[in-house]
Design a protein around this motif. Structure first.
Motif, PDB file in Angstrom:
ATOM      1  N   ILE A 134       0.882  -1.172   0.000  1.00  0.00           N
ATOM      2  CA  ILE A 134       0.000   0.000   0.000  1.00  0.00           C
ATOM      3  C   ILE A 134       0.919   1.221   0.000  1.00  0.00           C
ATOM      4  CG2 ILE A 134      -1.800   1.254   1.239  1.00  0.00           C
ATOM      5  CD1 ILE A 134      -2.400  -1.463   2.687  1.00  0.00           C
ATOM      6  N   THR A 135       0.997   1.942  -1.103  1.00  0.00           N
ATOM      7  CA  THR A 135       1.984   3.013  -1.253  1.00  0.00           C
ATOM      8  C   THR A 135       1.409   4.360  -0.839  1.00  0.00           C
ATOM      9  OG1 THR A 135       3.056   1.824  -3.056  1.00  0.00           O
ATOM     10  CG2 THR A 135       3.547   4.164  -2.848  1.00  0.00           C
ATOM     11  N   VAL A 136       2.157   5.065   0.017  1.00  0.00           N
ATOM     12  CA  VAL A 136       1.820   6.430   0.424  1.00  0.00           C
ATOM     13  C   VAL A 136       3.062   7.292   0.233  1.00  0.00           C
ATOM     14  CG1 VAL A 136       0.113   5.608   2.085  1.00  0.00           C
ATOM     15  CG2 VAL A 136       2.439   6.081   2.862  1.00  0.00           C
ATOM     16  N   THR A 137       2.871   8.611   0.147  1.00  0.00           N
ATOM     17  CA  THR A 137       4.005   9.488  -0.101  1.00  0.00           C
ATOM     18  C   THR A 137       4.116  10.620   0.923  1.00  0.00           C
ATOM     19  OG1 THR A 137       2.675  10.847  -1.616  1.00  0.00           O
ATOM     20  CG2 THR A 137       3.994   9.057  -2.585  1.00  0.00           C
ATOM     21  N   GLY A 138       3.455  10.474   2.065  1.00  0.00           N
ATOM     22  CA  GLY A 138       3.535  11.520   3.072  1.00  0.00           C
ATOM     23  C   GLY A 138       2.772  11.130   4.318  1.00  0.00           C
ATOM     24  N   GLN A 139       2.791  12.019   5.316  1.00  0.00           N
ATOM     25  CA  GLN A 139       2.248  11.678   6.621  1.00  0.00           C
ATOM     26  C   GLN A 139       0.734  11.493   6.602  1.00  0.00           C
ATOM     27  OE1 GLN A 139       2.254  14.673   9.719  1.00  0.00           O
ATOM     28  NE2 GLN A 139       2.850  16.249   8.275  1.00  0.00           N
ATOM     29  N   LEU A 140       0.000  12.267   5.799  1.00  0.00           N
ATOM     30  CA  LEU A 140      -1.448  12.079   5.765  1.00  0.00           C
ATOM     31  C   LEU A 140      -1.803  10.732   5.165  1.00  0.00           C
ATOM     32  CD1 LEU A 140      -4.258  13.180   6.268  1.00  0.00           C
ATOM     33  CD2 LEU A 140      -4.233  14.121   3.966  1.00  0.00           C
ATOM     34  N   GLY A 141      -1.129  10.386   4.060  1.00  0.00           N
ATOM     35  CA  GLY A 141      -1.383   9.082   3.458  1.00  0.00           C
ATOM     36  C   GLY A 141      -1.046   7.946   4.408  1.00  0.00           C
ATOM     37  N   LEU A 142       0.049   8.113   5.171  1.00  0.00           N
ATOM     38  CA  LEU A 142       0.426   7.089   6.154  1.00  0.00           C
ATOM     39  C   LEU A 142      -0.654   6.938   7.214  1.00  0.00           C
ATOM     40  CD1 LEU A 142       2.499   5.125   7.385  1.00  0.00           C
ATOM     41  CD2 LEU A 142       3.499   7.091   8.584  1.00  0.00           C
ATOM     42  N   ARG A 143      -1.097   8.056   7.756  1.00  0.00           N
ATOM     43  CA  ARG A 143      -2.109   7.984   8.810  1.00  0.00           C
ATOM     44  C   ARG A 143      -3.414   7.379   8.282  1.00  0.00           C
ATOM     45  NH1 ARG A 143      -1.120  11.927  13.432  1.00  0.00           N
ATOM     46  NH2 ARG A 143      -3.295  11.474  13.916  1.00  0.00           N
ATOM     47  N   LYS A 144      -3.816   7.777   7.065  1.00  0.00           N
ATOM     48  CA  LYS A 144      -5.042   7.244   6.487  1.00  0.00           C
ATOM     49  C   LYS A 144      -4.935   5.736   6.256  1.00  0.00           C
ATOM     50  CE  LYS A 144      -7.871  10.711   6.150  1.00  0.00           C
ATOM     51  NZ  LYS A 144      -9.148  10.674   6.902  1.00  0.00           N
ATOM     52  N   ALA A 145      -3.776   5.298   5.765  1.00  0.00           N
ATOM     53  CA  ALA A 145      -3.579   3.870   5.544  1.00  0.00           C
ATOM     54  C   ALA A 145      -3.575   3.106   6.870  1.00  0.00           C
ATOM     55  CB  ALA A 145      -2.267   3.634   4.793  1.00  0.00           C
ATOM     56  N   MET A 146      -2.993   3.726   7.907  1.00  0.00           N
ATOM     57  CA  MET A 146      -2.954   3.064   9.213  1.00  0.00           C
ATOM     58  C   MET A 146      -4.321   3.046   9.888  1.00  0.00           C
ATOM     59  SD  MET A 146       0.727   4.213  10.801  1.00  0.00           S
ATOM     60  CE  MET A 146       0.418   3.254  12.301  1.00  0.00           C
ATOM     61  N   GLU A 147      -5.185   3.992   9.554  1.00  0.00           N
ATOM     62  CA  GLU A 147      -6.548   3.952  10.100  1.00  0.00           C
ATOM     63  C   GLU A 147      -7.271   2.681   9.664  1.00  0.00           C
ATOM     64  OE1 GLU A 147      -8.379   7.583   8.871  1.00  0.00           O
ATOM     65  OE2 GLU A 147      -6.991   8.823  10.040  1.00  0.00           O
ATOM     66  N   LYS A 148      -6.898   2.167   8.485  1.00  0.00           N
ATOM     67  CA  LYS A 148      -7.516   0.938   7.975  1.00  0.00           C
ATOM     68  C   LYS A 148      -6.768  -0.304   8.439  1.00  0.00           C
ATOM     69  CE  LYS A 148      -9.229   3.230   3.784  1.00  0.00           C
ATOM     70  NZ  LYS A 148      -9.188   3.265   2.303  1.00  0.00           N
ATOM     71  N   THR A 149      -5.427  -0.223   8.491  1.00  0.00           N
ATOM     72  CA  THR A 149      -4.633  -1.416   8.786  1.00  0.00           C
ATOM     73  C   THR A 149      -4.264  -1.559  10.256  1.00  0.00           C
ATOM     74  OG1 THR A 149      -2.621  -0.191   8.232  1.00  0.00           O
ATOM     75  CG2 THR A 149      -3.635  -1.467   6.464  1.00  0.00           C
ATOM     76  N   ALA A 150      -4.258  -0.444  10.996  1.00  0.00           N
ATOM     77  CA  ALA A 150      -3.942  -0.485  12.433  1.00  0.00           C
ATOM     78  C   ALA A 150      -4.878   0.476  13.167  1.00  0.00           C
ATOM     79  CB  ALA A 150      -2.489  -0.112  12.671  1.00  0.00           C
ATOM     80  N   PRO A 151      -6.198   0.227  13.102  1.00  0.00           N
ATOM     81  CA  PRO A 151      -7.154   1.161  13.707  1.00  0.00           C
ATOM     82  C   PRO A 151      -6.891   1.344  15.198  1.00  0.00           C
ATOM     83  CG  PRO A 151      -8.202  -0.948  13.181  1.00  0.00           C
ATOM     84  CD  PRO A 151      -6.849  -0.974  12.552  1.00  0.00           C
ATOM     85  N   GLY A 152      -6.995   2.600  15.635  1.00  0.00           N
ATOM     86  CA  GLY A 152      -6.798   2.894  17.044  1.00  0.00           C
ATOM     87  C   GLY A 152      -5.382   3.270  17.423  1.00  0.00           C
ATOM     88  N   PHE A 153      -4.415   3.082  16.519  1.00  0.00           N
ATOM     89  CA  PHE A 153      -3.027   3.425  16.874  1.00  0.00           C
ATOM     90  C   PHE A 153      -2.902   4.930  17.104  1.00  0.00           C
ATOM     91  CE2 PHE A 153       1.409   4.468  16.052  1.00  0.00           C
ATOM     92  CZ  PHE A 153       2.064   3.515  16.828  1.00  0.00           C
ATOM     93  N   PHE A 154      -3.516   5.725  16.220  1.00  0.00           N
ATOM     94  CA  PHE A 154      -3.546   7.167  16.420  1.00  0.00           C
ATOM     95  C   PHE A 154      -4.856   7.532  17.130  1.00  0.00           C
ATOM     96  CE2 PHE A 154      -0.693   6.887  12.727  1.00  0.00           C
ATOM     97  CZ  PHE A 154       0.375   7.617  13.222  1.00  0.00           C
ATOM     98  N   PRO A 155      -4.794   8.426  18.121  1.00  0.00           N
ATOM     99  CA  PRO A 155      -6.016   8.753  18.871  1.00  0.00           C
ATOM    100  C   PRO A 155      -7.055   9.502  18.059  1.00  0.00           C
ATOM    101  CG  PRO A 155      -4.195  10.179  19.546  1.00  0.00           C
ATOM    102  CD  PRO A 155      -3.615   9.126  18.647  1.00  0.00           C
ATOM    103  N   LEU A 156      -6.613  10.201  17.012  1.00  0.00           N
ATOM    104  CA  LEU A 156      -7.540  11.000  16.208  1.00  0.00           C
ATOM    105  C   LEU A 156      -7.291  10.782  14.722  1.00  0.00           C
ATOM    106  CD1 LEU A 156      -7.345  14.444  18.058  1.00  0.00           C
ATOM    107  CD2 LEU A 156      -9.232  12.820  18.151  1.00  0.00           C
ATOM    108  N   ARG A 157      -8.373  10.857  13.947  1.00  0.00           N
ATOM    109  CA  ARG A 157      -8.244  10.768  12.495  1.00  0.00           C
ATOM    110  C   ARG A 157      -8.065  12.159  11.893  1.00  0.00           C
ATOM    111  NH1 ARG A 157     -12.054   9.506   9.304  1.00  0.00           N
ATOM    112  NH2 ARG A 157     -13.699  10.329  10.659  1.00  0.00           N
ATOM    113  N   SER A 158      -7.130  12.276  10.943  1.00  0.00           N
ATOM    114  CA  SER A 158      -6.992  13.515  10.191  1.00  0.00           C
ATOM    115  C   SER A 158      -8.008  13.531   9.054  1.00  0.00           C
ATOM    116  CB  SER A 158      -5.576  13.647   9.623  1.00  0.00           C
ATOM    117  OG  SER A 158      -4.635  13.754  10.667  1.00  0.00           O
ATOM    118  N   GLY A 159      -8.213  14.699   8.472  1.00  0.00           N
ATOM    119  CA  GLY A 159      -9.157  14.811   7.367  1.00  0.00           C
ATOM    120  C   GLY A 159      -8.643  15.738   6.288  1.00  0.00           C
TER     121      GLY A 159
END
Length: 600
Positions: free
Chosen positions: A230-255
């Motif tokens: 799953i390729t991302v090129t920055g911090q937002l893409g990383l966080r969004k991908a982790m929301e699906k693959t590691a839900p709950g790791f970050f306390p808040l979702r970015s938008g």
């Protein structure tokens, strides 16, 4: 648990992002000199083969792999891919940003192909910028031609170059930040050979230096990544991908901002207009250069126009525009350039001070630039872009838009393209975690700022500080100062822009625009008490936004702004008993106009 692989620039960035979440994770570097400063990361060193990585993942219950290694680490990429498939673990690839491939560069798919091309072009003197690991791969060429290799000045690199039998007098050592122009002028090679290493690999700097001297460029293409990444090129893409693959790791979702959604909808609409096909997604670039993809929920193609729709996702920020539909209609125009129009639900500007034409659509400068960049990359003719938000007129009544002179709908806004969640206990917890990380790392000077733009400016003022020293307060100035004081941070610097400074000077420790706007009466009193003249008071009467204060004469600024900073300090100092405080007033272009330093 999560395992991050790579001690590269990207690896360090991933570790920094994960460290902010406050949860433990593993990170692996091949060398023992690639330690990354962090609080929550558990470091392991040394390369792992497939069996070793499989065993590690099973033992430590790894549920997500993040590959942030060098793009040419092909063996590692393949190992990660195979382990992930065998253990059914998702892989996120934190990829570099690459410029488009320049047709004037001679591109090669392999080192063998590069050797053939170099011989075909009869290159006799070659400067090789592909690293010490490629000496062996290019042996058949440098044995018969005059070559120099530039390598890192590390012991392991020296030993490897010597072991390959390459002449030591033709080894050059890389110094971070050095200008290739000096080297090219000194050696005068017939060509350079480099790798497609992306922005963080200084690919652009190398090629631009070669062009300046008219030197041909040969480049090895980056390897193709495995299909299961799953390729991302920055911090937002990383966080969004982790929301699906590691839900709950970050306390808040970015938008995403309304500007990002409008950009994605506009690009999709132009693609539909050019191709006649329905669009299901739209990939755009954020101001940071990161590429992100948003879903497109609807496409409507007419003869000379097309409309696409994107739903605004504000993450966990309680944004009034969250969930609204943003439409973009793109049509051919006889007028050159991009013309912006306000559709239903997008406000029109009626007062000066917003930096927008009176009577024009309330589409701010950054979204306009983003839309223009995306559309002109696809089509060079004239276009009109109409942005509409069906619920916009109703939503606008719950904002300060009418007071600011924006009528009939919402504004299309955003400076970074990203919505970071504000106004929640979880965000304040994330501030605490970031300051705790800084404290744990022995950082004694904390620099707080409102967001990405102001952070970029204050980093220029404090270039010696590590990334963990910089913390976003968003709008929560009071909570951030209280946490820093509680944790006994000795020195605090706060970079603040004029709009927030005016609110803080009046005593508002939470400066969110949903809670407070500019108070002209307060500003007039401040002007009177700081000795400003009547003309300045009259100018304040005409203001729409506090940042317009930059228009007053410089001699008046030198009276008013120190007064405002002193008022800011008066309110902040009530929260501080363990820290020294420095306030920096930043202009819209990043200049530090006023500094107030007071010791407790």
């Amino acid at each position: 648990m999560i395992l991050v692989l790579g001690g590269t620039t990207e690896g360090k960035e991933v570790v920094r992002i994960l460290d902010e979440a406050g949860h433990p994770f593993y990170y692996s570097t091949k060398g023992d000199k690639q330690e990354i400063i962090c609080k929550n990361g558990i470091r392991i060193t040394g390369g792992m083969n497939e069996n070793q990585m499989t065993g590690f993942c099973e033992k430590h219950k790894i549920s997500l792999l993040i590959d942030a290694a060098h793009p040419f680490a092909e063996l590692l990429h393949q190992t990660v891919s195979e382990v992930a498939e065998n253990l059914h673990i998702p892989v996120i690839r934190y990829e570099r940003v690459y410029p488009p491939r320049d047709p004037d560069i001679i591109w090669c798919s392999s080192y063998d192909e590069a050797i053939s091309q170099l011989k075909e072009y009869q290159i006799k003197k070659l400067l090789v910028l592909t690293g010490v690991q490629t000496i062996q791969k290019l042996r058949s060429y440098w044995q018969d031609h005059e070559c120099w290799f530039r390598i890192l000045d590390r012991e392991e690199s020296h030993l490897l170059a010597t072991a390959q039998g390459f002449p030591s007098e033709r080894i050059l050592y890389y110094t971070p930040g050095e200008d290739e122009s000096f080297l090219l002028h000194k050696l005068n090679p017939n060509a350079i050979l480099t790798k497609e290493s992306g922005q963080s690999g200084y690919f652009i700097q190398k090629t631009e230096a070669a062009r300046k001297f008219g030197i041909p460029i040969f480049a090895i293409k980056r390897p193709i990544l495995p299909d299961n990444f799953i390729t991302v090129t920055g911090q937002l893409g990383l966080r969004k991908a982790m929301e699906k693959t590691a839900p709950g790791f970050f306390p808040l979702r970015s938008g995403f901002t309304t500007g990002t959604c409008a950009t994605a909808a506009s690009k999709a609409a132009l693609m539909a207009l050019l191709t006649g096909k329905e669009q299901n997604s739209s990939t755009i670039s954020l101001p940071s250069g990161e590429c992100i993809t948003l879903p497109v929920i609807q496409t409507d193609v007419r003869n000379d126009s097309a409309t696409c729709s994107v739903v605004k996702d504000a993450g966990d920020d309680p944004d009034v525009t969250n969930g609204c539909t943003i439409n973009a209609t793109v049509a051919y125009s006889k007028q050159a350039g991009i013309q912006f129009l306000a559709g239903k639900g997008v406000g029109k500007v009626t007062l000066p001070g917003l930096g927008l034409e009176i009577g024009g659509p309330a589409i701010n400068a950054t979204p306009r630039k983003m839309i223009t960049n995306e559309l002109t990359s696809l089509y060079c003719g004239g276009l009109s872009v109409t942005i509409s938000v069906p619920e916009g007129e109703t939503i606008a009544q719950r904002t300060f838009n009418p007071k600011l002179g924006v009528v009939g709908g919402i504004s299309i806004i955003g400076t970074s393209g990203i919505v970071k969640p504000f106004s929640s206990e979880a965000f304040i917890r994330s501030i605490r975690k970031e300051i705790e990380v800084a404290k744990a790392l022995g950082i004694e000077h904390l620099v707080i700022n409102s967001g990405a733009k102001s952070e970029r400016y204050v980093k220029e003022h404090y270039p010696e500080l590590p990334p963990q020293a910089f913390v976003h307060f968003g709008n929560f100035i009071g909570e951030t100062l209280s946490i820093a004081n509680e944790l006994k941070m000795p020195h605090i610097s706060m970079g603040i822009m004029l709009g927030k400074a005016v609110k803080l000077a009046e005593g508002y420790m939470d400066t969110h625009s949903k809670k407070v706007t500019m108070n002209k009466d307060f500003l007039i009193r401040a002007a009177q008490q700081s000795g400003c003249n009547k003309e300045t008071e009259q100018l304040i009467h005409q203001l729409t936004l506090a940042r317009e204060l930059w228009i007053i004469p410089e001699e008046e600024q030198e009276k008013l702004f120190p007064y405002l900073l002193q008022e800011c300090y008066t309110h902040c100092s009530k929260l501080l008993s363990n820290s020294n405080l420095t306030l920096l007033l930043l202009s819209d272009n990043g200049d530090c106009k006023q500094i107030l330093t007071s010791k407790q």
